[in-house]
Every structure is written in C-alpha cells, then in structure tokens.
Design an enzyme around this catalytic site. Structure first.
Site, short mmCIF file in Angstrom:
data_model
loop_
_atom_site.label_atom_id
_atom_site.label_comp_id
_atom_site.label_asym_id
_atom_site.label_seq_id
_atom_site.Cartn_x
_atom_site.Cartn_y
_atom_site.Cartn_z
N GLN A 93 0.82 -1.22 0.00
CA GLN A 93 0.00 0.00 0.00
C GLN A 93 0.85 1.27 0.00
O GLN A 93 0.32 2.37 0.03
CB GLN A 93 -0.91 -0.01 1.23
CG GLN A 93 -1.87 -1.19 1.24
CD GLN A 93 -2.46 -1.48 2.62
OE1 GLN A 93 -2.12 -0.83 3.61
NE2 GLN A 93 -3.34 -2.46 2.68
N HIS A 156 -0.58 -0.36 5.69
CA HIS A 156 -1.15 0.60 6.64
C HIS A 156 -0.27 1.82 6.90
O HIS A 156 0.24 1.99 8.00
CB HIS A 156 -1.49 -0.09 7.97
CG HIS A 156 -2.43 -1.24 7.81
ND1 HIS A 156 -2.93 -1.95 8.87
CD2 HIS A 156 -2.95 -1.82 6.70
CE1 HIS A 156 -3.73 -2.91 8.42
NE2 HIS A 156 -3.75 -2.86 7.11
N GLU A 258 -15.02 2.03 9.31
CA GLU A 258 -15.70 2.99 10.18
C GLU A 258 -15.71 4.40 9.62
O GLU A 258 -14.77 4.82 8.94
CB GLU A 258 -14.99 3.05 11.55
CG GLU A 258 -15.06 1.78 12.35
CD GLU A 258 -14.40 1.91 13.71
OE1 GLU A 258 -13.80 2.97 13.98
OE2 GLU A 258 -14.48 0.95 14.50
N TYR A 268 -10.13 6.19 19.71
CA TYR A 268 -11.12 5.58 18.82
C TYR A 268 -11.09 4.06 18.83
O TYR A 268 -11.74 3.42 18.00
CB TYR A 268 -11.00 6.20 17.41
CG TYR A 268 -11.52 7.63 17.46
CD1 TYR A 268 -12.87 7.90 17.24
CD2 TYR A 268 -10.70 8.68 17.86
CE1 TYR A 268 -13.38 9.17 17.36
CE2 TYR A 268 -11.19 9.97 17.99
CZ TYR A 268 -12.54 10.21 17.75
OH TYR A 268 -13.05 11.48 17.91
N TYR A 279 -8.39 -11.21 10.03
CA TYR A 279 -8.26 -11.88 8.74
C TYR A 279 -7.84 -13.34 8.90
O TYR A 279 -8.29 -14.21 8.15
CB TYR A 279 -7.23 -11.16 7.86
CG TYR A 279 -7.75 -9.93 7.20
CD1 TYR A 279 -8.71 -10.01 6.19
CD2 TYR A 279 -7.28 -8.67 7.56
CE1 TYR A 279 -9.18 -8.87 5.57
CE2 TYR A 279 -7.76 -7.53 6.94
CZ TYR A 279 -8.71 -7.64 5.95
OH TYR A 279 -9.18 -6.51 5.34
CA LIG Z 1 -12.84 2.58 16.14
#
Ligand SMILES: [Ca+2]
Length: 386
Positions: A93, A156, A258, A268, A279
C-alpha cells in the site's frame, strides 16, 4: 400495571432517572442506491492515482501511487510528471499518497503538501513533504515530518491530510500492519493504543510540520506531542464539514470499516474496540463498545474499503448539501452519508461507480470529483441526471 411500566418506574426511583439503555450502533450493509445522478469522465490515463488537490488558479494536481505528481491542463494530464519529487517506497500500500495545498496561499507561489511512504521493504515510514509550486514547477522540496520509527512491509501507512480552520494540519498514520506484523517489539496493531509511537493515530501539525500547540494528549505522560487522536487502524479518508467538525473513514479488519467524528484527545478504540474480524482467525477483534473509547458513527459490514472523503456544499445536488461522500475501493462505489445539523448520521445511499474509488473531493466549482484506482485511472465528475 404492566411489568414494563414497573421496570420503568423502578429505574426512576433513584436519585435520578437513569438514561435509557443506550442504543448500540448497528453495522450498516450496502445502502440503497442513490438516484438522479450520472458520472462523466473528465480525464483519464494516470496509473493508480491516489490524491488530488486544486491550485488557487483552478488547475488540479493529482498524485499517483508510483510516485508521480501530475497537473491537469484542460482535459488532459501533462504526460510527464513533475521533476524533483523524493523517492517513495511503493511496496504493497506504500507510495506517494495524499496531496493538499496550503489554504492561505492564493497567489503565484503555493505550498504543496504530500504524504508518502519512504524507505525500503525492510525499513519504511509515513512522511510529510512540502514543496513550492511556482506555476510551472515544484521547487524547495523538503521533508517536514517523518513517523519517528521505521516498520517493515507494505501495510497501513494512512495517509490523508486535512486543514483545520485555524490553518493547522491533520495527518493520518496507519497502525503499521496486520498480525504478525510488528513495529518495534509490539504487534503493529497494538501500537494504535501506544501514545509513545505515531502509528494508528491522527497527528496535529503546524504548517511547518511541528507539533501544533495545545495538543490535548500532551498532558498524558509519554504521549508524543504530535498526536491528536489515537486508536485508529488505517485512515484513508478525512474531511472538515461546514461547522468545522472533522470526519474520517478508516479501514477496519475483515468487516468493521468505520466513519468517525474526530475530536482531539479521543481514543477511537482500535484494536480493543471494533466491529470487524481478524483476517487470519475470523475471530472478532475487540468489543463493539468499550467504555471510555469513542465508537464510530457508522460501522460497515462488509467492508467497502473506504478511501477519500468529501463534505458536500455544492449546487448541483441541493438535496445532498451537508452530506459526506465516501469513496469505496472494494465496494466500487461512493457512499452518501446524510448528516443532520448536529452531526448525527441520518441515512445512507450508494452511488455505484463500477471501479475502485480512491479519492473524492468537492472542487472549487462546487462539483463532486472522483478518481479511480486503475492502471488507467479516471477523473470523474458527478452531475445531475439529464
Ligand atoms: Ca474505532
């Protein structure tokens, strides 16, 4: 008197009536289709475009994952990318990611900010770079900020940018990867709860890349001074609404993507709070609700793979003003998320695009624009149905 009424009375016999048992967020499946719109191709041909930003003169800058920065002239991208950009790490990524123009620069020389993965497959990190665009070329390119520690692999990185109303900058940083990926001596995933590392957080920076003054977690012992919010997995969509609120979409694990309303100092939840599954094991990751942690406004199961987030104020679609538009990679759509004035989610619709949507922005002309994640990526514009 029914049993239910007795229960209700009993709840009110203490010092105060207890609040009704709070209603837990229900995950959202794919919403119903939106109507009354069409998409038009404005330009095409860039390989895997990632981020876009408009210059004060109205021209559009687009990054590509492989490390190119291109300018749209009329209906065509310049065939050659701009010179002088730093080398990026393009594994997995990684790559050249988001782009944003300093909101205070309205004349010839404008400061351009870009996020990117830099380094190698063994040692890489998310990085913020600034250059000055003089109308023709980018010069004075320098690194403003680097995540303080390397990781390996290609998962990520985040990383999106949004300006706050006071001219400071938010930058999202991914958690670093799925288990068994480690960052330092910890699972990368767990770094999202570690305030001594940047992974899994939103950073709040000055326009020079320094910690913005007054970051709320600084008072917490050990918190890095750049951290604004934490407990994030991988944010690839962030925007500011008309009231100045910050919204961000993040990739969950399997299920559990989200939409969060971002406030400074909040946790969060990742990986202790989630609506998704691991996964490898398919076991739930964390709990849906954890006291003291801020839950999402929307949790999507299955995962659309959100990337790019825009707040819409344009005239083409009066009925959509005040909504968020979230691009979807896996879902190949755009989700319209209706908000009320207080920032409550009141409904969702789906605009099927048929290609992986990497970024969504409202242009200076008030129109909604998308870029698609393909070998020959497209810049699309949304218009009312004929
Ligand atoms: Ca969250």
């Amino acid at each position: 008197m029914t049993r239910m009424m007795r229960t209700t009375l009993a709840l009110c016999l203490g010092a105060m009536c207890m609040a009704p048992a709070f209603s837990q967020l229900q995950p959202s499946d794919a919403p119903p289709p939106a109507t009354g719109w069409r998409s038009v191709t404005v330009a095409e041909g860039l390989s895997h475009p990632w981020g876009m930003a408009w210059l004060p003169d109205g021209r559009l800058l687009v990054t590509t994952k492989a490390g190119g920065l291109y300018i749209l002239n009329g209906k065509k991208f310049d065939p050659v990318p701009m010179e002088g950009l730093p080398a990026v790490f393009t594994g997995g990524q990684g790559g050249l990611l988001d782009i944003s123009v300093h909101p205070g620069d309205k004349k010839k020389d404008v400061r351009v900010y870009m996020t990117m993965a830099t380094g190698t497959a063994e040692a890489n990190r998310s990085t913020l770079v600034q250059g000055v665009f003089d109308g023709k070329r980018l010069h004075s390119i320098k690194t403003l900020f680097r995540v303080q520690q390397d990781k390996s692999g290609g998962q990520h990185f985040g990383s999106r940018l949004v300006w706050m109303q006071d001219g400071t900058l938010l930058m999202s940083i991914g958690d670093g990867g799925n288990p068994p990926q480690k960052v330092g001596d910890m699972l990368a995933r767990d770094q999202a709860q570690n305030l001594a590392t940047h992974q899994g957080s939103i950073l709040h920076l000055t326009d020079g890349g320094k910690p913005a003054p007054g970051n709320p977690l600084v008072a917490k012992g050990g918190a890095l001074p750049e951290i604004w919010s934490y407990g994030h997995r991988n944010i690839q969509g962030i925007t500011r609404d008309a009231a100045g609120r910050i919204w961000a979409t993040e990739h969950g694990p399997k299920g559990g993507d989200e939409l969060n309303l971002i406030e400074g100092g909040q946790n969060y939840g990742w990986p202790l709070q989630s609506y998704g599954r691991d996964y490898r094991t398919s076991e739930p990751v964390g709990q849906n609700v954890v006291p003291g942690m801020t839950g999402p406004k929307v949790a999507w199961v299955p995962s659309p793979g959100p990337s790019g987030l825009a707040y819409y104020t344009g005239k083409d679609f009066p009925q959509w003003q005040g909504s968020l538009f979230s691009g979807g990679l896996a879902s190949m759509d755009v989700r319209r998320i209706a908000l009320d004035k207080d920032g409550n989610v009141t409904g969702q619709e789906r605009l099927a695009i048929g290609q992986r949507v990497r970024d969504v922005k409202q242009g200076p002309d008030g129109r909604l624009y998308l870029i698609t994640d393909e070998d020959k990526g497209k810049l699309l514009m949304l218009l009312p149905e004929k």
